[in-house]
Design a protein around this motif. Structure first.
Motif, PDB file in Angstrom:
ATOM      1  N   ILE A 164     -46.101 -35.002  28.332  1.00 39.40           N
ATOM      2  CA  ILE A 164     -47.067 -33.915  28.365  1.00 39.40           C
ATOM      3  C   ILE A 164     -47.456 -33.536  26.939  1.00 39.40           C
ATOM      4  CG2 ILE A 164     -47.548 -31.585  29.198  1.00 39.40           C
ATOM      5  CD1 ILE A 164     -45.144 -31.936  31.108  1.00 39.40           C
ATOM      6  N   PRO A 165     -48.672 -33.852  26.497  1.00 37.73           N
ATOM      7  CA  PRO A 165     -49.128 -33.348  25.188  1.00 37.73           C
ATOM      8  C   PRO A 165     -49.451 -31.864  25.300  1.00 37.73           C
ATOM      9  CG  PRO A 165     -50.866 -34.597  26.255  1.00 37.73           C
ATOM     10  CD  PRO A 165     -49.665 -34.714  27.145  1.00 37.73           C
ATOM     11  N   TYR A 166     -49.219 -31.132  24.240  1.00 36.01           N
ATOM     12  CA  TYR A 166     -49.494 -29.703  24.282  1.00 36.01           C
ATOM     13  C   TYR A 166     -49.734 -29.181  22.865  1.00 36.01           C
ATOM     14  CZ  TYR A 166     -45.134 -28.166  22.171  1.00 36.01           C
ATOM     15  OH  TYR A 166     -44.125 -27.930  21.283  1.00 36.01           O
ATOM     16  N   PRO A 167     -50.435 -28.053  22.723  1.00 35.72           N
ATOM     17  CA  PRO A 167     -50.608 -27.436  21.409  1.00 35.72           C
ATOM     18  C   PRO A 167     -49.378 -26.586  21.081  1.00 35.72           C
ATOM     19  CG  PRO A 167     -51.868 -26.231  23.041  1.00 35.72           C
ATOM     20  CD  PRO A 167     -51.259 -27.410  23.755  1.00 35.72           C
ATOM     21  N   ALA A 168     -48.683 -26.932  20.015  1.00 36.96           N
ATOM     22  CA  ALA A 168     -47.465 -26.218  19.625  1.00 36.96           C
ATOM     23  C   ALA A 168     -47.838 -25.004  18.787  1.00 36.96           C
ATOM     24  CB  ALA A 168     -46.534 -27.144  18.840  1.00 36.96           C
ATOM     25  N   LEU A 169     -47.786 -23.829  19.391  1.00 35.30           N
ATOM     26  CA  LEU A 169     -48.117 -22.591  18.702  1.00 35.30           C
ATOM     27  C   LEU A 169     -46.855 -21.862  18.260  1.00 35.30           C
ATOM     28  CD1 LEU A 169     -50.890 -21.120  21.045  1.00 35.30           C
ATOM     29  CD2 LEU A 169     -51.197 -22.467  18.961  1.00 35.30           C
ATOM     30  N   ASP A 170     -46.917 -21.198  17.136  1.00 30.54           N
ATOM     31  CA  ASP A 170     -45.822 -20.365  16.646  1.00 30.54           C
ATOM     32  C   ASP A 170     -46.453 -19.204  15.885  1.00 30.54           C
ATOM     33  OD1 ASP A 170     -43.624 -19.170  15.574  1.00 30.54           O
ATOM     34  OD2 ASP A 170     -42.800 -20.974  14.649  1.00 30.54           O
ATOM     35  N   ILE A 171     -46.681 -18.120  16.600  1.00 29.64           N
ATOM     36  CA  ILE A 171     -47.333 -16.945  16.019  1.00 29.64           C
ATOM     37  C   ILE A 171     -46.431 -15.739  16.231  1.00 29.64           C
ATOM     38  CG2 ILE A 171     -49.383 -15.472  16.060  1.00 29.64           C
ATOM     39  CD1 ILE A 171     -50.883 -17.838  17.334  1.00 29.64           C
ATOM     40  N   SER A 172     -46.141 -15.016  15.174  1.00 28.74           N
ATOM     41  CA  SER A 172     -45.327 -13.810  15.325  1.00 28.74           C
ATOM     42  C   SER A 172     -45.761 -12.765  14.301  1.00 28.74           C
ATOM     43  CB  SER A 172     -43.840 -14.123  15.148  1.00 28.74           C
ATOM     44  OG  SER A 172     -43.558 -14.559  13.829  1.00 28.74           O
ATOM     45  N   TRP A 173     -45.517 -11.517  14.651  1.00 25.37           N
ATOM     46  CA  TRP A 173     -45.811 -10.396  13.764  1.00 25.37           C
ATOM     47  C   TRP A 173     -44.561  -9.552  13.588  1.00 25.37           C
ATOM     48  CZ3 TRP A 173     -45.666  -5.056  14.585  1.00 25.37           C
ATOM     49  CH2 TRP A 173     -46.165  -4.288  13.517  1.00 25.37           C
ATOM     50  N   ASN A 174     -44.097  -9.501  12.339  1.00 22.14           N
ATOM     51  CA  ASN A 174     -42.992  -8.628  11.972  1.00 22.14           C
ATOM     52  C   ASN A 174     -41.726  -8.913  12.777  1.00 22.14           C
ATOM     53  OD1 ASN A 174     -42.121  -6.572  10.226  1.00 22.14           O
ATOM     54  ND2 ASN A 174     -42.341  -5.026  11.829  1.00 22.14           N
ATOM     55  N   ASP A 175     -41.558 -10.168  13.215  1.00 16.87           N
ATOM     56  CA  ASP A 175     -40.408 -10.526  14.041  1.00 16.87           C
ATOM     57  C   ASP A 175     -40.290  -9.600  15.253  1.00 16.87           C
ATOM     58  OD1 ASP A 175     -38.252 -12.129  14.713  1.00 16.87           O
ATOM     59  OD2 ASP A 175     -36.786 -10.860  13.678  1.00 16.87           O
TER      60      ASP A 175
END
Length: 273
Positions: free
Chosen positions: A71-82
């Motif tokens: 399964i191909p997928y867009p690897a997102l990693d977004i965070s604000w202030n933990d």
């Protein structure tokens, strides 16, 4: 002695697969990812961490299958202030409590576990099980190089996937631009989950030719997690998470199960802003 601590995003990547010794990650890795480089002294600190890139999931075609799907997928990693994050299958999450060594929080998480009759002639007559959104409640705590984690997943889509809990322990070791983590874990599933994926009712038995099989709650699997990431450059990082699992009890003994061993893999290359 210097404390070695796995970051929340790194931990979540591995946890996702500890979970998905439960079927698939999934966690496309949730919270997906890769650790961000610490800002240099010349750079202003920012509460935002943003990274994305291509990823690939390798997981069983369905729980208990001897075939794999990719399964191909867009690897997102977004965070604000933990505090607030959107990472991998965790579409939106919140760290309700957080500190230097711990996180306690919740998220809405997508789950890749599903089963379609068309996937395999072995499934004819069993009916389809659609993938579902999950409410996830999690906690982790780190002491020196060791991190313990627990996560509960509850089906909120009404697709009969019930709930399951995954518990894991990790040891982490940085080496140059590398970070390695590994450790054991297990997954417990409730009666609804095991009945949906591993049970065979009288009606299903008549339609499929498989023997009727009753299930209840219990240990779904035991597994071993491995994770490695490498900082290719200031902005690029590559990571891979692997979980080797072994189905237990009702899951392992089901007539639906063709292979008790499970392999789940997530690989990604992310660009960090």
């Amino acid at each position: 002695m210097r404390t070695t601590r796995i970051s929340f995003t790194q931990l979540a990547t591995v946890v996702l697969f500890g979970t998905h010794a439960i079927g698939a990650l999934a966690d496309a890795s949730g919270p997906a990812g890769t650790a961000a480089l610490a800002p240099s002294a010349a750079e202003p600190a920012t509460p935002w961490k943003v990274a994305f890139g291509p990823g690939l999931i390798v997981t069983p075609q369905y729980p208990g299958s001897h075939e794999l799907r990719y399964i191909p997928y867009p690897a997102l990693d977004i965070s604000w202030n933990d505090r607030v994050f959107s990472q991998g299958p965790d579409v939106l999450g919140l760290n309700v409590l957080r500190g230097e060594n711990y996180h306690v929080g919740t998220s809405i998480s997508l789950d890749f576990q599903s089963r379609q009759e068309k996937d395999d002639p072995h499934l004819h007559g069993l009916g389809d099980v659609d993938s579902s959104a999950k409410l996830k409640v999690f906690a982790d705590y780190t002491v020196w190089a060791f991190t313990g984690s627990i996560a509960l997943y509850q089906d909120i889509s009404g697709h009969g996937q019930g709930k399951y809990v995954t518990t894991d322990l990790y040891a982490s070791l940085p080496a140059g631009g590398w970070l390695f983590s590994f450790g054991p874990g297990f997954t417990w599933a409730d009666a609804l989950y095991t009945r949906t994926f591993f049970g065979v009712s009288e009606r299903q038995s008549a339609a499929s030719g498989l023997p009727a099989y009753n299930t209840s709650s219990g240990i779904r699997d035991v597994h071993l997690n491995g994770y490695a990431s490498y900082d290719i450059s200031r902005h690029w990082v590559a990571s891979v998470a692997v979980t080797l699992g072994r189905l237990q009890h009702y899951a392992g003994g089901s007539p639906i199960t063709e292979r008790r061993s499970e392999l789940n893999t997530l690989a990604s290359v992310n660009y960090r802003f």
